[in-house]
Scaffold this motif. Structure first.
Motif, PDB file in Angstrom:
ATOM      1  N   GLY A   1       0.763  -1.238   0.000  1.00 51.67           N
ATOM      2  CA  GLY A   1       0.000   0.000   0.000  1.00 51.67           C
ATOM      3  C   GLY A   1       0.795   1.289   0.000  1.00 51.67           C
ATOM      4  N   ASN A   2       1.332   1.672   1.159  1.00 50.90           N
ATOM      5  CA  ASN A   2       1.890   3.004   1.310  1.00 50.90           C
ATOM      6  C   ASN A   2       3.099   3.284   0.416  1.00 50.90           C
ATOM      7  N   LEU A   3       4.004   2.320   0.276  1.00 52.41           N
ATOM      8  CA  LEU A   3       5.149   2.562  -0.600  1.00 52.41           C
ATOM      9  C   LEU A   3       4.696   2.689  -2.047  1.00 52.41           C
ATOM     10  N   GLY A   4       3.674   1.926  -2.425  1.00 52.96           N
ATOM     11  CA  GLY A   4       3.144   2.044  -3.774  1.00 52.96           C
ATOM     12  C   GLY A   4       2.622   3.438  -4.059  1.00 52.96           C
ATOM     13  N   VAL A   5       1.909   4.016  -3.104  1.00 52.60           N
ATOM     14  CA  VAL A   5       1.419   5.389  -3.261  1.00 52.60           C
ATOM     15  C   VAL A   5       2.591   6.358  -3.321  1.00 52.60           C
ATOM     16  N   ALA A   6       3.574   6.175  -2.442  1.00 50.90           N
ATOM     17  CA  ALA A   6       4.722   7.076  -2.406  1.00 50.90           C
ATOM     18  C   ALA A   6       5.505   7.042  -3.720  1.00 50.90           C
ATOM     19  N   LEU A   7       5.736   5.845  -4.247  1.00 46.65           N
ATOM     20  CA  LEU A   7       6.433   5.735  -5.528  1.00 46.65           C
ATOM     21  C   LEU A   7       5.586   6.307  -6.668  1.00 46.65           C
ATOM     22  N   SER A   8       4.277   6.206  -6.553  1.00 42.91           N
ATOM     23  CA  SER A   8       3.389   6.812  -7.548  1.00 42.91           C
ATOM     24  C   SER A   8       3.546   8.327  -7.559  1.00 42.91           C
ATOM     25  N   VAL A   9       3.655   8.917  -6.360  1.00 35.01           N
ATOM     26  CA  VAL A   9       3.847  10.362  -6.258  1.00 35.01           C
ATOM     27  C   VAL A   9       5.191  10.767  -6.872  1.00 35.01           C
ATOM     28  N   VAL A  10       6.250  10.040  -6.531  1.00 38.96           N
ATOM     29  CA  VAL A  10       7.582  10.361  -7.052  1.00 38.96           C
ATOM     30  C   VAL A  10       7.615  10.179  -8.565  1.00 38.96           C
ATOM     31  N   ALA A  11       7.028   9.105  -9.051  1.00 38.83           N
ATOM     32  CA  ALA A  11       7.007   8.855 -10.496  1.00 38.83           C
ATOM     33  C   ALA A  11       6.266   9.973 -11.229  1.00 38.83           C
ATOM     34  N   ALA A  12       5.119  10.386 -10.696  1.00 39.49           N
ATOM     35  CA  ALA A  12       4.361  11.461 -11.325  1.00 39.49           C
ATOM     36  C   ALA A  12       5.141  12.773 -11.292  1.00 39.49           C
ATOM     37  N   ALA A  13       5.798  13.043 -10.160  1.00 38.72           N
ATOM     38  CA  ALA A  13       6.554  14.291 -10.017  1.00 38.72           C
ATOM     39  C   ALA A  13       7.746  14.350 -10.967  1.00 38.72           C
ATOM     40  N   ARG A  14       8.303  13.175 -11.311  1.00 37.77           N
ATOM     41  CA  ARG A  14       9.519  13.131 -12.147  1.00 37.77           C
ATOM     42  C   ARG A  14       9.248  12.608 -13.561  1.00 37.77           C
ATOM     43  N   SER A  15       7.972  12.486 -13.916  1.00 39.76           N
ATOM     44  CA  SER A  15       7.574  12.015 -15.248  1.00 39.76           C
ATOM     45  C   SER A  15       8.181  10.646 -15.566  1.00 39.76           C
ATOM     46  N   LEU A  16       8.112   9.743 -14.588  1.00 40.91           N
ATOM     47  CA  LEU A  16       8.590   8.376 -14.762  1.00 40.91           C
ATOM     48  C   LEU A  16       7.398   7.425 -14.740  1.00 40.91           C
ATOM     49  N   ARG A  17       7.607   6.206 -15.238  1.00 38.73           N
ATOM     50  CA  ARG A  17       6.553   5.194 -15.230  1.00 38.73           C
ATOM     51  C   ARG A  17       6.750   4.253 -14.042  1.00 38.73           C
ATOM     52  N   PHE A  18       5.627   3.823 -13.462  1.00 41.25           N
ATOM     53  CA  PHE A  18       5.699   2.957 -12.295  1.00 41.25           C
ATOM     54  C   PHE A  18       4.574   1.924 -12.318  1.00 41.25           C
ATOM     55  N   VAL A  19       4.939   0.674 -12.006  1.00 42.92           N
ATOM     56  CA  VAL A  19       3.977  -0.408 -11.857  1.00 42.92           C
ATOM     57  C   VAL A  19       4.063  -0.931 -10.429  1.00 42.92           C
ATOM     58  N   CYS A  20       2.944  -0.929  -9.731  1.00 41.83           N
ATOM     59  CA  CYS A  20       2.906  -1.468  -8.373  1.00 41.83           C
ATOM     60  C   CYS A  20       2.274  -2.852  -8.395  1.00 41.83           C
ATOM     61  N   VAL A  21       2.956  -3.818  -7.815  1.00 39.26           N
ATOM     62  CA  VAL A  21       2.402  -5.155  -7.654  1.00 39.26           C
ATOM     63  C   VAL A  21       1.909  -5.281  -6.215  1.00 39.26           C
ATOM     64  N   THR A  22       0.619  -5.413  -6.050  1.00 40.32           N
ATOM     65  CA  THR A  22       0.036  -5.476  -4.709  1.00 40.32           C
ATOM     66  C   THR A  22      -0.809  -6.746  -4.581  1.00 40.32           C
ATOM     67  N   ASP A  23      -1.664  -6.796  -3.577  1.00 37.61           N
ATOM     68  CA  ASP A  23      -2.471  -8.005  -3.338  1.00 37.61           C
ATOM     69  C   ASP A  23      -3.848  -7.607  -2.826  1.00 37.61           C
ATOM     70  N   PRO A  24      -4.763  -8.560  -2.640  1.00 34.81           N
ATOM     71  CA  PRO A  24      -6.134  -8.225  -2.243  1.00 34.81           C
ATOM     72  C   PRO A  24      -6.264  -7.532  -0.885  1.00 34.81           C
ATOM     73  N   LYS A  25      -5.249  -7.616  -0.043  1.00 34.88           N
ATOM     74  CA  LYS A  25      -5.338  -6.964   1.264  1.00 34.88           C
ATOM     75  C   LYS A  25      -5.092  -5.455   1.182  1.00 34.88           C
ATOM     76  N   CYS A  26      -4.601  -4.995   0.049  1.00 36.86           N
ATOM     77  CA  CYS A  26      -4.375  -3.558  -0.126  1.00 36.86           C
ATOM     78  C   CYS A  26      -5.712  -2.828  -0.040  1.00 36.86           C
ATOM     79  N   ASN A  27      -5.754  -1.740   0.714  1.00 38.20           N
ATOM     80  CA  ASN A  27      -6.990  -0.981   0.859  1.00 38.20           C
ATOM     81  C   ASN A  27      -7.501  -0.498  -0.501  1.00 38.20           C
ATOM     82  N   PRO A  28      -8.803  -0.624  -0.771  1.00 37.78           N
ATOM     83  CA  PRO A  28      -9.348  -0.156  -2.052  1.00 37.78           C
ATOM     84  C   PRO A  28      -8.998   1.301  -2.352  1.00 37.78           C
TER      85      PRO A  28
END
Length: 324
Positions: free
Chosen positions: A70-97
């Motif tokens: 969850g949280n690291l995926g969101v954080a990397l999403s923010v950094v990727a968006a801020a730096r115009s990079l692409r990011f794929v997060c691999v998570t699981d069903p326990k991740c909050n919707p």
């Protein structure tokens, strides 16, 4: 006044909640959720991406990949968006919707590993899927938070010295344990600079960290389904393990005073409260706990009565019976 140009530049916070005032717990809670990622993970994400760019492991043509509950995926999403990079997060069903929706809102791709491991967890399955994605796609790069030194260095260089500056008389620091980045960075800094400070690791029951047996876990964030290299290499003063029921109770107790905190924070505060009651009944020690995130993305889980009853039963009734 703080003026920033990109979303990943804001992650330092001097906000501490004195829980002695509201909860009668002699503890200061360092709130790490006041940034655009909403959690302490923005420190690690920024550090790992900057390190990968500096070392030439990624560039503007790369796609970063990471396993996260969850949280690291969101954080990397923010950094990727801020730096115009692409990011794929691999998570699981326990991740909050709400967390999945946040990552997609920032422009990240989210892949769900929906088959659990042999022990019922998802960590091994997520890491296997990350490796498969990287092997099938040229330009995909796994940051590997589990072994990346930039993860713990973010807390060695920032989190720990900031706490030490605000609390020169610090006696005890409570830190939640997941992959071990925050824990390792803080332990190493205090060992090098303030060895008299006692570090207490707080983990969830069911986590295999510290050689404990695996068990069912439903809250993302703390704990691990397989041994974490950073945790195994970090000597601890003490370890406190908390049942998820107590984590949820503490979250809701905090919310009744206006503090909507995440599940990891509920775990850390619950563990710290129990430790302090046993070791510092007079409240003489100066104690700090790190709050990893805020509670808004837990509205559909920790703060949803139906979800809580489906997982843990009637906690209010259980607590009444235990005091009866």
């Amino acid at each position: 006044m703080a003026i920033i140009s990109t979303a990943d530049e804001l992650f330092d916070s001097d906000v501490y909640v004195d829980l002695g005032h509201t909860l009668r717990i002699p503890l200061h809670l360092k709130c790490e959720g006041f940034n655009f990622a909403g959690s302490v993970k923005l420190r690690a994400a920024t550090s790992m991406v900057a390190s990968a760019l500096r070392l030439g492991l990624i560039d503007e043509h790369s796609t970063m990949v990471e396993s996260s509950s969850g949280n690291l995926g969101v954080a990397l999403s923010v950094v990727a968006a801020a730096r115009s990079l692409r990011f794929v997060c691999v998570t699981d069903p326990k991740c909050n919707p709400a967390t999945v929706k946040l990552m997609r809102a920032f422009g990240s791709d989210v892949v769900v590993a929906d088959r659990p491991d042999a022990d019922g967890g998802y960590l091994t399955a997520r890491k296997t899927l990350v490796r498969e994605l990287c092997s099938r796609n040229s330009g995909y790069v796994w940051l590997n938070q589990y072994e990346n030194p930039a993860n713990w260095l973010a807390h060695y260089e920032n989190t720990a010295p900031l706490i030490a500056k605000q609390f020169p008389e610090l006696d005890v620091l409570f830190i939640g344990t997941g992959t071990g980045g925050t824990l390792t960075g803080c332990v190493r800094w205090f060992r090098d600079n303030r060895p008299g400070v006692r570090i207490v690791a707080v983990d969830t029951v069911g986590s295999v960290n510290f050689g404990m047996p695996a068990g069912p876990r439903h809250l993302p964030g703390l704990g691990a389904g397989e041994p974490m290299p950073l945790v195994e290499a970090t000597p601890m003063d003490e370890i406190v393990r908390v049942h998820e029921r107590d984590s949820v109770r503490m979250c809701r107790r905090l919310a009744r005073h206006g503090f909507l905190m995440g599940g990891s924070t509920g775990t850390v505060v619950s563990g710290a409260a129990r430790w302090l009651e046993r070791h510092d009944p007079a409240g003489a020690l100066t104690s700090v706990a790190i709050s990893a995130d805020m509670g808004d993305r837990y509205i559909e889980t920790v703060y949803d009565d139906a979800w809580v009853r489906s997982i843990y039963g009637d906690l209010d009734k259980e607590q009444e019976e235990s005091h009866g």
